[in-house]
Design a protein around this motif. Sequence first.
Motif, PDB file in Angstrom:
ATOM      1  N   ARG A  19       0.832  -1.211   0.000  1.00 24.14           N
ATOM      2  CA  ARG A  19       0.000   0.000   0.000  1.00 24.14           C
ATOM      3  C   ARG A  19       0.866   1.260   0.000  1.00 24.14           C
ATOM      4  O   ARG A  19       0.571   2.236  -0.690  1.00 24.14           O
ATOM      5  CB  ARG A  19      -0.948  -0.004   1.198  1.00 24.14           C
ATOM      6  CG  ARG A  19      -2.185  -0.864   0.983  1.00 24.14           C
ATOM      7  CD  ARG A  19      -3.208  -0.672   2.091  1.00 24.14           C
ATOM      8  NE  ARG A  19      -2.782  -1.280   3.353  1.00 24.14           N
ATOM      9  CZ  ARG A  19      -2.910  -2.584   3.641  1.00 24.14           C
ATOM     10  NH1 ARG A  19      -3.437  -3.402   2.766  1.00 24.14           N
ATOM     11  NH2 ARG A  19      -2.501  -3.051   4.788  1.00 24.14           N
ATOM     12  N   GLN A  20       1.957   1.233   0.788  1.00 25.35           N
ATOM     13  CA  GLN A  20       2.862   2.378   0.802  1.00 25.35           C
ATOM     14  C   GLN A  20       3.513   2.572  -0.570  1.00 25.35           C
ATOM     15  O   GLN A  20       3.613   3.693  -1.066  1.00 25.35           O
ATOM     16  CB  GLN A  20       3.944   2.187   1.868  1.00 25.35           C
ATOM     17  CG  GLN A  20       3.448   2.311   3.281  1.00 25.35           C
ATOM     18  CD  GLN A  20       4.515   1.961   4.305  1.00 25.35           C
ATOM     19  OE1 GLN A  20       5.590   1.454   3.961  1.00 25.35           O
ATOM     20  NE2 GLN A  20       4.219   2.209   5.582  1.00 25.35           N
ATOM     21  N   ARG A  21       3.945   1.475  -1.166  1.00 20.06           N
ATOM     22  CA  ARG A  21       4.572   1.562  -2.490  1.00 20.06           C
ATOM     23  C   ARG A  21       3.581   2.085  -3.525  1.00 20.06           C
ATOM     24  O   ARG A  21       3.922   2.905  -4.376  1.00 20.06           O
ATOM     25  CB  ARG A  21       5.095   0.175  -2.898  1.00 20.06           C
ATOM     26  CG  ARG A  21       5.734   0.128  -4.258  1.00 20.06           C
ATOM     27  CD  ARG A  21       7.078   0.795  -4.249  1.00 20.06           C
ATOM     28  NE  ARG A  21       7.684   0.636  -5.581  1.00 20.06           N
ATOM     29  CZ  ARG A  21       8.430   1.532  -6.157  1.00 20.06           C
ATOM     30  NH1 ARG A  21       8.705   2.658  -5.536  1.00 20.06           N
ATOM     31  NH2 ARG A  21       8.933   1.325  -7.346  1.00 20.06           N
ATOM     32  N   GLN A  22       2.338   1.619  -3.431  1.00 11.35           N
ATOM     33  CA  GLN A  22       1.304   2.091  -4.353  1.00 11.35           C
ATOM     34  C   GLN A  22       1.074   3.585  -4.172  1.00 11.35           C
ATOM     35  O   GLN A  22       0.950   4.331  -5.156  1.00 11.35           O
ATOM     36  CB  GLN A  22       0.001   1.333  -4.147  1.00 11.35           C
ATOM     37  CG  GLN A  22      -1.093   1.775  -5.087  1.00 11.35           C
ATOM     38  CD  GLN A  22      -2.422   1.095  -4.803  1.00 11.35           C
ATOM     39  OE1 GLN A  22      -2.649   0.574  -3.713  1.00 11.35           O
ATOM     40  NE2 GLN A  22      -3.303   1.102  -5.780  1.00 11.35           N
ATOM     41  N   ALA A  23       1.024   4.052  -2.933  1.00 15.55           N
ATOM     42  CA  ALA A  23       0.816   5.476  -2.678  1.00 15.55           C
ATOM     43  C   ALA A  23       1.966   6.301  -3.255  1.00 15.55           C
ATOM     44  O   ALA A  23       1.748   7.365  -3.851  1.00 15.55           O
ATOM     45  CB  ALA A  23       0.684   5.728  -1.175  1.00 15.55           C
ATOM     46  N   VAL A  24       3.199   5.811  -3.115  1.00 11.60           N
ATOM     47  CA  VAL A  24       4.359   6.524  -3.666  1.00 11.60           C
ATOM     48  C   VAL A  24       4.251   6.583  -5.194  1.00 11.60           C
ATOM     49  O   VAL A  24       4.488   7.626  -5.814  1.00 11.60           O
ATOM     50  CB  VAL A  24       5.668   5.834  -3.226  1.00 11.60           C
ATOM     51  CG1 VAL A  24       6.856   6.351  -4.023  1.00 11.60           C
ATOM     52  CG2 VAL A  24       5.894   6.031  -1.737  1.00 11.60           C
ATOM     53  N   LEU A  25       3.881   5.467  -5.813  1.00 10.92           N
ATOM     54  CA  LEU A  25       3.782   5.427  -7.270  1.00 10.92           C
ATOM     55  C   LEU A  25       2.650   6.300  -7.789  1.00 10.92           C
ATOM     56  O   LEU A  25       2.798   6.972  -8.819  1.00 10.92           O
ATOM     57  CB  LEU A  25       3.612   3.987  -7.748  1.00 10.92           C
ATOM     58  CG  LEU A  25       4.841   3.090  -7.587  1.00 10.92           C
ATOM     59  CD1 LEU A  25       4.505   1.652  -7.963  1.00 10.92           C
ATOM     60  CD2 LEU A  25       6.002   3.600  -8.411  1.00 10.92           C
ATOM     61  N   VAL A  26       1.532   6.332  -7.088  1.00 15.73           N
ATOM     62  CA  VAL A  26       0.416   7.183  -7.503  1.00 15.73           C
ATOM     63  C   VAL A  26       0.830   8.653  -7.416  1.00 15.73           C
ATOM     64  O   VAL A  26       0.538   9.446  -8.313  1.00 15.73           O
ATOM     65  CB  VAL A  26      -0.840   6.897  -6.647  1.00 15.73           C
ATOM     66  CG1 VAL A  26      -1.889   7.968  -6.818  1.00 15.73           C
ATOM     67  CG2 VAL A  26      -1.413   5.535  -7.001  1.00 15.73           C
ATOM     68  N   HIS A  27       1.528   9.006  -6.341  1.00 13.10           N
ATOM     69  CA  HIS A  27       1.992  10.381  -6.198  1.00 13.10           C
ATOM     70  C   HIS A  27       2.959  10.738  -7.325  1.00 13.10           C
ATOM     71  O   HIS A  27       2.849  11.811  -7.934  1.00 13.10           O
ATOM     72  CB  HIS A  27       2.669  10.567  -4.848  1.00 13.10           C
ATOM     73  CG  HIS A  27       3.172  11.955  -4.608  1.00 13.10           C
ATOM     74  ND1 HIS A  27       4.067  12.597  -5.430  1.00 13.10           N
ATOM     75  CD2 HIS A  27       2.909  12.857  -3.629  1.00 13.10           C
ATOM     76  CE1 HIS A  27       4.333  13.793  -4.997  1.00 13.10           C
ATOM     77  NE2 HIS A  27       3.647  13.988  -3.897  1.00 13.10           N
ATOM     78  N   ARG A  28       3.890   9.849  -7.605  1.00 16.33           N
ATOM     79  CA  ARG A  28       4.868  10.096  -8.678  1.00 16.33           C
ATOM     80  C   ARG A  28       4.160  10.237 -10.025  1.00 16.33           C
ATOM     81  O   ARG A  28       4.483  11.111 -10.826  1.00 16.33           O
ATOM     82  CB  ARG A  28       5.871   8.957  -8.726  1.00 16.33           C
ATOM     83  CG  ARG A  28       6.917   9.148  -9.771  1.00 16.33           C
ATOM     84  CD  ARG A  28       7.934   8.043  -9.718  1.00 16.33           C
ATOM     85  NE  ARG A  28       8.902   8.203 -10.790  1.00 16.33           N
ATOM     86  CZ  ARG A  28       9.570   7.225 -11.336  1.00 16.33           C
ATOM     87  NH1 ARG A  28       9.414   5.996 -10.887  1.00 16.33           N
ATOM     88  NH2 ARG A  28      10.409   7.443 -12.308  1.00 16.33           N
ATOM     89  N   SER A  29       3.188   9.393 -10.266  1.00 17.99           N
ATOM     90  CA  SER A  29       2.434   9.463 -11.520  1.00 17.99           C
ATOM     91  C   SER A  29       1.705  10.798 -11.640  1.00 17.99           C
ATOM     92  O   SER A  29       1.680  11.413 -12.712  1.00 17.99           O
ATOM     93  CB  SER A  29       1.442   8.313 -11.588  1.00 17.99           C
ATOM     94  OG  SER A  29       0.665   8.387 -12.741  1.00 17.99           O
TER      95      SER A  29
END
Length: 117
Positions: A19-29
């Motif tokens: 979930r943390q990794r997904q949040a980081v990737l969504v923010h980066r996107s």
Amino acid sequence: MASPETAAAPQPSLGERLRQRQAVLVHRSTVLRERLARHGQALGPLWQGADSARRGWRWVRAHPWVPALVAGWLLVRRPRRLWAAALLGWRGWRWWRRYGVALARWLALLRAQGAGR
């Protein structure tokens, strides 16, 4: 020896790490999408001009009698201008036949170099 703080801190579960990794990737996107939108604004007038030219070409293809009428009018009223326009078109076509392939290769090379940055 481990300090009491690290021994007391529980390790996040696999689900929590994902979930943390997904949040980081969504923010980066989101950041990259906003950056692309800002850079793309500079190309807006170019795309509008291309759309306008495309609409004009479609109109001419739907109404072929208009260019024929204009050519006929020029032939009757201003034959020199018609011949000058025809000569200019002929020169442009010959130029495109001679240099068009090289120009397309050069533009493809520039695009490839720009994508590699």
